[in-house]
Design a protein around this motif. Sequence first.
Motif: not given
Length: 254
Positions: A186-192
Amino acid sequence: MKPFSKTLSALLIAGTAMVPFAGAALALDDQQKKEMGAFIREYLIANPEVMLEVQDALEKKQQEARVSQATSGIEANREAIYASASDITLGNPKGDVTVVEFFDYNCGYCKRALSDMEDILSEDKKVRFILKEFPILGPDSMAAHRVANAVRLTAPEKYPEFHRALLGGQTRATEASAIAVAGSLGISEKALRASMVQNPNDAQVRATYELANNLGITGTPFYVVGKEAVFGAVGHQELSEKIANIRACGKASC
């Protein structure tokens, strides 16, 4: 047997030091050198176990040198080993014994050693386990660790689960596979990706490389338990024994 052969045989059997022997060999004429070479060859063929003894002695000497360098390095770099802001701590943050592990997400031995850490943490609630990312197995590892650093910064509460999933995976760790693992949590790729641009882990990796060089680390996994270096995936039992030793006598090896 000729006098020269008798002398050489005595030197070999007695284990005379090589430096004086090499100096004596320089004074030999061509015929004597030829005879010496033939004798050494004949002796080693007849006694091949000598080569195993030499190899064992060399490995022991090299290991002693590695341990000496690591011990000195641990004493001189305690802050970098135990208190780096870029590391992740699992287990008890106030544990009475700390184990530090240098690892690479593509290290096969590290993958097998993952269960050792898991077993220790499940059995011993007083252990603090520090994970020190050390990407040394090529560009894919560097990229996977870059994603891991972004996970640490953007979703630190999910890093332990991310770590277990990526290191425990059967496929090669790459940027794509690491992002896929993060996405599954559930970790955002965009945020990463934004974090990877804004907060690259280049300085962190350089610092770990410098620390590893000071400790004489040449491979992973590498552990620090107390003030002792532990080379390789030694297994759950040996690590647990060292933890128990620290509690018993203050040292990893009593």
